[in-house]
Enzyme design. Structure first.
Site, PDB file in Angstrom:
ATOM      1  N   CYS A 112       0.851  -1.179   0.000  1.00 31.25           N
ATOM      2  CA  CYS A 112       0.000   0.000   0.000  1.00 31.25           C
ATOM      3  C   CYS A 112       0.893   1.236   0.000  1.00 31.25           C
ATOM      4  CB  CYS A 112      -0.871  -0.018   1.262  1.00 31.25           C
ATOM      5  SG  CYS A 112      -1.806   1.488   1.570  1.00 31.25           S
ATOM      6  N   SER A 140       0.767   3.716   1.760  1.00 32.60           N
ATOM      7  CA  SER A 140       1.116   4.141   3.120  1.00 32.60           C
ATOM      8  C   SER A 140       2.385   3.462   3.605  1.00 32.60           C
ATOM      9  CB  SER A 140      -0.029   3.861   4.088  1.00 32.60           C
ATOM     10  OG  SER A 140      -1.176   4.553   3.658  1.00 32.60           O
ATOM     11  N   HIS A 156       5.071   5.476   2.177  1.00 29.89           N
ATOM     12  CA  HIS A 156       5.261   6.760   2.860  1.00 29.89           C
ATOM     13  C   HIS A 156       6.256   6.633   4.005  1.00 29.89           C
ATOM     14  CE1 HIS A 156       2.422   8.906   0.519  1.00 29.89           C
ATOM     15  NE2 HIS A 156       1.326   8.644   1.179  1.00 29.89           N
ATOM     16  N   HIS A 210       0.690  -3.895   6.047  1.00 34.54           N
ATOM     17  CA  HIS A 210      -0.487  -3.879   6.919  1.00 34.54           C
ATOM     18  C   HIS A 210      -1.721  -4.411   6.195  1.00 34.54           C
ATOM     19  CE1 HIS A 210      -0.479  -0.116   4.676  1.00 34.54           C
ATOM     20  NE2 HIS A 210      -1.780  -0.091   4.815  1.00 34.54           N
ATOM     21  N   CYS A 266      -6.907  -3.707   3.712  1.00 34.61           N
ATOM     22  CA  CYS A 266      -6.729  -2.253   3.613  1.00 34.61           C
ATOM     23  C   CYS A 266      -7.352  -1.672   2.364  1.00 34.61           C
ATOM     24  CB  CYS A 266      -5.256  -1.844   3.679  1.00 34.61           C
ATOM     25  SG  CYS A 266      -5.000  -0.053   3.437  1.00 34.61           S
TER      26      CYS A 266
END
Lengths: 380, 362
Positions: free
Chosen positions: A60, A62, A65, A81, A188
């Site tokens: 993902c 994220s 990031h 995650h 997610c």
């Protein structure tokens, strides 16, 4: 071997339970470096914890990031995650799952007792690690070590590893027939986008929607808007290679801001006459957040922020955009109460209420994780 | 043509000038109203200062009034001379897509869609010293007589006391509606209201009517607290009494931050504080106050991402022509009492003094 063995477990797992597991994990030692496939030690689950063998994990934005430093987390860390796996062992007091169960770890847990869990509309359980980003289990320690060093957890999940340990409130038991390499997305990407449309915006039949950003989450918003019966679903992306899938999943129009001289919100207002009923920003850029807000109808439009912005970046906007009556909202994990909803979403998938395959662009052996991130970063 | 007095704003930043003006006869579809009472709203002050978007000078401000129909133009059927009316700062044409949408109230004939400095035929009914004077939101209630299109006027109960119900033209409806329609405050919930002017106090009344269990009134002027309590505030706090940001104070007071917050001032910092004061995952913040035109706010998007809702509202979300008469009737039935919102009653010639009282927080 100790007394707790009495509570245990089907034969194949009994040899491992309460023992440290040595396995492979993708460790991120510092920002802006590739992942390092290492041998790590995964401690047994303590009270109310669950150790899971991860069978499939998604990548993902994220996670990326954290690699780039846009989302600040302590290093070294095991990221990931969005995953699905099988319970390997459980700690004392765990009642909701047992070894052998298929499960999805939940990066937003659901303890059931805090004010958010008790509120009918709330889904941001106080046990979440989203706010503090400490990267530790509830007792302040980690279950991962590598080369003698403690390695942090990520959002209570950490799925870029063959085995992980999570808190019982952060894991959901799912249908035993579920194909784990597909349903990991419900951990997610899919749920976040689908929920943004159905739960957060509450898209109504016959309405018009605009979706900025057609990654996995954006495409899930498209699926959600379609399921809700929207009459027009306008997909917006600067990468036209994304359009084919968006159309396959329900987008009625696809537009590329680079094809226009005027600001995209003006284009959308012209296309729809007054602006869309619902707009979604599924990128995480402050300028598209403002464009999405301005694209929705000035007196009753709803704009949802789904994309996570880089830390410490503000949005600057003209408050008149809100004053005339627009609503601006955000949601985490599509507004779903995680432990309640994930099993139901998996069940809906099994009943073919929605498809997940188009969201999966590549399937790689997980040792090729760095290549996976390269594909993400190049918009593939 | 009627000759009468009006408070004219000749140029931005100057005090209003009480002049003799000529008010033309209403044309087809228009109504001429004798204004009996008018309130002063901060928005009128923004006009006077030159910070209201797209207003044109010279102009007769005022948009919160009540009066009696003096004459009607051809084709007007919904009211006749002698009727008590409230001119509407948002019209309600009944035909545009907003009027037809049950969730919307922002008629396409309103100023944000198309400037209302002149009537629909693009002319003004006001002249003064030979010059054309612009309307404000068409209604211009700082004039003894004004001319307004029929669909921007609401006919109200003949028993209504005009010197009290002018408040329903703006302040009361805006604040009460922000609570009831926009936020949809639920019984037992907690609310925080930033700013205790006429509109803020109306939000207090609305939150109380909705059954909120805690209504926390926030203002830097403690003289405002007594009335807020009288109208239902359970606690009053002054940000100047604390060393920490007010959103932290509110979060501590309530444990989880408030369910609903309202910014009823029109300043960027309090707008952000109000947003941050509502629960991060389930809170709703309503922007009622209007920032100066051309200004911008800067926020951390994480404030929204965790689940908050931020919404704006105009005239409390009420469809003006239908709702204002009902609000007036409810007032006559004593369902609520906005009278404490009236701080001073002045003769029309003292309009500038009225503005000074507004600015001095009185």
């Amino acid at each position: 071997l100790c007394d707790d063995l009495k509570m245990q477990v089907p034969f194949p797992f009994s040899l491992l339970c309460l023992q440290v597991i040595k396995c492979k994990a993708a460790v991120l030692w510092e920002a802006n470096k590739p992942f390092s496939i290492e041998e790590v030690e995964v401690a047994p689950p303590k009270e109310h914890e669950v150790r899971i063998k991860i069978m499939a994990t998604g990548i993902c934005r994220s996670d990326d990031h954290v690699v780039t430093g846009a989302l600040v987390m302590p290093f070294p860390v095991i990221l990931g995650h969005e995953a699905a796996g099988v319970v390997e062992s459980v700690g004392q007091g765990v009642t909701s799952v047992k070894p052998g169960d298929k499960v999805i770890p939940l990066f937003v847990p659901q303890c059931g007792k805090c004010q958010s869990c008790l509120n009918a509309k709330g889904n941001l359980c106080s046990k979440t690690d989203l706010g503090t980003g400490a990267g530790l289990m509830a007792d302040g320690t980690t279950r991962f070590t590598c080369k003698g060093k403690a390695v942090h957890h990520f959002l209570g999940t950490s799925t870029f590893t063959e085995y992980t340990v999570v808190h019982e409130s952060g894991v959901a038991k799912i249908d035993s027939a579920a194909p784990l390499e597909k349903v990991c997305l419900i951990g997610c990407g899919f749920s976040t986008g689908y929920g943004a449309a159905l739960q957060t915006a509450k898209v109504e039949p016959g309405s018009t929607c605009a979706i900025f950003g057609l990654g996995g989450v954006g495409l899930s918003v498209v699926i959600g808007c379609k399921a809700a019966g929207a009459s027009r679903i306008i997909a917006v992306d600067i990468n036209k290679d994304k359009f084919a899938k968006a159309k396959e999943l329900g987008a009625t129009d696809c537009i590329n801001p680079k094809d226009f001289k005027k600001p995209i919100h003006e284009v959308l207002i012209e296309m729809t006459g007054q602006g869309v009923d619902y707009s979604f920003e599924v990128i995480g850029h402050t300028d598209t957040m403002t464009a999405a807000l301005a694209s929705c109808q000035l007196n009753y439009g709803v704009s949802v922020i789904v994309g996570v912005p880089p830390a410490a970046q503000n949005i600057t906007f003209d408050p008149m955009l809100l004053f005339t009556g627009r609503s601006w909202k955000g949601s985490v994990f599509g507004g779903w109460k995680s432990k309640d909803s994930v099993p139901k979403l998996v069940a809906d998938y099994m009943k073919k209420k929605f498809v997940l395959d188009p969201l999966i662009t590549h399937t790689l052996p997980w040792t090729k994780i760095n290549e996976g991130f390269d594909l993400l970063r190049t918009g593939k | 043509v009627i000759r009468c007095r009006a408070a004219v704003a000749w140029a931005p930043g100057k005090p209003l000038s009480v002049e003799e003006v000529e008010v033309a006869h209403p044309k087809a579809g228009e109504v001429r109203i004798k204004i009996v009472a008018t309130g002063i709203c901060s928005t009128d002050d923004h006009v006077r200062q030159g910070s209201f978007p797209n207003a044109e000078f010279p102009v007769i401000p005022g948009h919160e009034g009540a009066g009696i129909v003096e004459s009607v133009g051809e084709g007007v059927t919904s009211m006749k001379p002698g009727d008590k009316v409230i001119p509407l700062c948002i019209p309600h044409c009944g035909e545009c897509s907003y009027c037809l949408n049950p969730e919307a109230n922002f008629c396409q004939k309103s100023h944000m869609c198309e400037p209302q400095n002149l009537l629909p035929d693009k002319t003004s009914r006001f002249t003064c010293k030979g010059k054309l004077i612009h309307h404000f939101l068409w209604i211009s209630t700082f004039a003894e007589y004004t001319v307004v299109p029929e669909y921007a006027v609401a006919k109200i109960d003949a028993a209504a006391p005009l010197d009290k119900v002018c408040l329903f033209g703006c302040a009361f409806s805006t604040g009460y509606g922000a609570a009831i329609n926009t936020a949809k405050v639920k019984p037992g919930s907690t609310c925080a209201i930033f700013g205790l002017g006429g509109v803020g106090l109306s939000v207090v009344i609305g939150c109380k009517a909705a059954g909120a269990s805690r209504i926390i009134a926030v203002d830097i002027n403690k003289d405002k607290f007594a009335k807020a309590k009288e109208l239902g505030a359970t606690e009053c706090i002054n940000p100047r009494d604390f060393n920490k940001p007010i959103q932290e104070v509110l979060t501590e007071m309530t444990g989880q931050a408030v369910d609903y917050s309202f910014e009823v001032i029109g300043k960027a910092e309090t707008m952000i504080a109000a947003l941050a004061s509502c629960n991060m995952n389930t809170g709703i913040c309503v922007m009622v106050g209007e920032l100066d035109s051309g200004s911008e706010i800067s926020i951390d998007p994480m404030l929204l991402l965790t689940g908050r809702t931020w919404k704006g509202t105009v005239l409390g979300g009420f469809k003006a022509r239908e709702s204002i008469p009902k609000l007036v009737s409810s007032y006559l039935e004593k369902k609520f009492n906005p009278e404490p919102l009236i701080t001073h009653t002045l003769p029309f010639a003292k309009v500038n003094e009225g503005f000074e009282l507004l600015r001095a927080g009185k």
